[in-house]
Motif scaffolding. Structure first.
Motif, PDB file in Angstrom:
ATOM      1  N   ARG A  83       0.837  -1.208   0.000  1.00  0.00           N
ATOM      2  CA  ARG A  83       0.000   0.000   0.000  1.00  0.00           C
ATOM      3  C   ARG A  83       0.876   1.263   0.000  1.00  0.00           C
ATOM      4  O   ARG A  83       0.592   2.229  -0.717  1.00  0.00           O
ATOM      5  N   TYR A  84       1.951   1.235   0.777  1.00  0.00           N
ATOM      6  CA  TYR A  84       2.849   2.389   0.849  1.00  0.00           C
ATOM      7  C   TYR A  84       3.489   2.665  -0.513  1.00  0.00           C
ATOM      8  O   TYR A  84       3.597   3.818  -0.936  1.00  0.00           O
ATOM      9  N   PHE A  85       3.941   1.634  -1.204  1.00  0.00           N
ATOM     10  CA  PHE A  85       4.575   1.826  -2.512  1.00  0.00           C
ATOM     11  C   PHE A  85       3.618   2.486  -3.493  1.00  0.00           C
ATOM     12  O   PHE A  85       4.010   3.367  -4.257  1.00  0.00           O
ATOM     13  N   ALA A 105       3.123  -4.053 -10.183  1.00  0.00           N
ATOM     14  CA  ALA A 105       1.733  -3.673  -9.937  1.00  0.00           C
ATOM     15  C   ALA A 105       1.650  -2.309  -9.249  1.00  0.00           C
ATOM     16  O   ALA A 105       0.790  -1.486  -9.579  1.00  0.00           O
ATOM     17  N   SER A 106       2.564  -2.057  -8.328  1.00  0.00           N
ATOM     18  CA  SER A 106       2.543  -0.782  -7.606  1.00  0.00           C
ATOM     19  C   SER A 106       2.868   0.397  -8.510  1.00  0.00           C
ATOM     20  O   SER A 106       2.512   1.537  -8.199  1.00  0.00           O
ATOM     21  N   SER A 107       3.544   0.135  -9.623  1.00  0.00           N
ATOM     22  CA  SER A 107       3.960   1.201 -10.541  1.00  0.00           C
ATOM     23  C   SER A 107       2.954   1.455 -11.655  1.00  0.00           C
ATOM     24  O   SER A 107       3.237   2.223 -12.575  1.00  0.00           O
ATOM     25  N   PHE A 149      -7.279   7.617  -6.331  1.00  0.00           N
ATOM     26  CA  PHE A 149      -6.899   6.386  -7.017  1.00  0.00           C
ATOM     27  C   PHE A 149      -5.860   5.621  -6.209  1.00  0.00           C
ATOM     28  O   PHE A 149      -5.951   4.395  -6.059  1.00  0.00           O
ATOM     29  N   ALA A 150      -4.865   6.325  -5.692  1.00  0.00           N
ATOM     30  CA  ALA A 150      -3.803   5.663  -4.926  1.00  0.00           C
ATOM     31  C   ALA A 150      -4.377   4.932  -3.719  1.00  0.00           C
ATOM     32  O   ALA A 150      -3.966   3.808  -3.403  1.00  0.00           O
ATOM     33  N   GLU A 151      -5.327   5.561  -3.058  1.00  0.00           N
ATOM     34  CA  GLU A 151      -5.932   4.926  -1.880  1.00  0.00           C
ATOM     35  C   GLU A 151      -6.728   3.687  -2.273  1.00  0.00           C
ATOM     36  O   GLU A 151      -6.603   2.621  -1.652  1.00  0.00           O
ATOM     37  N   ALA A 152      -7.550   3.818  -3.326  1.00  0.00           N
ATOM     38  CA  ALA A 152      -8.393   2.694  -3.752  1.00  0.00           C
ATOM     39  C   ALA A 152      -7.553   1.548  -4.310  1.00  0.00           C
ATOM     40  O   ALA A 152      -7.775   0.375  -3.970  1.00  0.00           O
ATOM     41  N   TYR A 153      -6.594   1.865  -5.155  1.00  0.00           N
ATOM     42  CA  TYR A 153      -5.764   0.835  -5.776  1.00  0.00           C
ATOM     43  C   TYR A 153      -4.849   0.179  -4.740  1.00  0.00           C
ATOM     44  O   TYR A 153      -4.669  -1.049  -4.736  1.00  0.00           O
ATOM     45  N   GLY A 154      -4.268   0.989  -3.860  1.00  0.00           N
ATOM     46  CA  GLY A 154      -3.434   0.439  -2.803  1.00  0.00           C
ATOM     47  C   GLY A 154      -4.208  -0.516  -1.916  1.00  0.00           C
ATOM     48  O   GLY A 154      -3.699  -1.567  -1.504  1.00  0.00           O
TER      49      GLY A 154
END
Length: 213
Positions: free
Chosen positions: A96-98, A166-168, A190-195
């Motif tokens: 999640r952090y990445f 995946a994180s990228s 998006f970052a929150e949902a995808y993470g």
């Protein structure tokens, strides 16, 4: 013929005398933007100095030149990532952090991608530093695997590659992100949902391990 007068000691530009730590921080921030936008080969020290608002000579004075500046910058990137992945921290949290770090600091995330896109370039600096960092991350994944976060029959090195790729996604595949999710890949939403989705996937892997036991 009279002897030439001895040279006076080399003096630092005026900026150094005012606030050296602030100047170095400005140069590192400007370098992050320049290297992140163009990669190492295309980046220009003159542009970096101009962005920082300082004399170009300071790059050589403080960092020994372009390569030294780049290495100093990437060292901070690896240090920040390493501090997030001590062996007791759950793998889902690190994934999640990445994802979220790529949105928080686009320049640094792009720089990391550039290092791999230009693999094999004759002036590919930072290779050893990145290799050491990545080997440490493999050991972290192996430790989390032993702790039960991940199934034992999966290779830790390949797992790391899978989740780093995946994180990228937001940086490497922004058009795909917009097309399939309808969201802005550069947004915190998006970052929150995808993470969260990637973290859930890690959780399912751990649950699958329990079922297979």
């Amino acid at each position: 013929m009279s002897e030439a007068a001895p040279r006076s000691p080399r003096r630092a530009p005026v900026e150094r005398q005012r606030d050296p730590e602030r100047t170095k921080a400005q140069l590192l921030e400007a370098a992050k933007a320049e290297f992140g936008a163009k990669g190492y080969a295309a980046a220009r020290v003159g542009e970096i100095a101009a962005k920082a608002g300082v004399n170009k000579q300071l790059i050589s004075y403080y960092f020994g030149g372009k390569e030294g500046l780049y290495n100093a910058l990437t060292a901070t990137m690896y240090r920040d990532y390493v501090t997030t992945s001590d062996h007791d921290r759950p793998f889902a949290d690190v994934v999640r952090y990445f994802v979220q770090s790529g949105v928080r600091d686009h320049d640094l995330a792009r720089l990391f991608l550039w290092e791999n896109l230009t693999d094999g370039a004759p002036d590919a600096v930072g290779v050893e530093g990145q290799r050491k960092f990545l080997q440490e991350q493999v050991e972290y994944v192996r430790a989390r695997q032993a702790a039960g976060d991940l199934p034992a029959d999966l290779d830790p090195a390949f797992l790391l590659m899978i989740f780093m790729a995946a994180s990228s996604a937001a940086l490497a595949l922004p058009r795909v992100v917009r097309a399939v999710s309808g969201q802005d890949p550069n947004s915190a939403e998006f970052a929150e949902a995808y993470g969260d989705q990637l973290a859930r996937l890690v959780g399912h892997l751990a649950n699958g391990r329990d079922r297979d036991a």
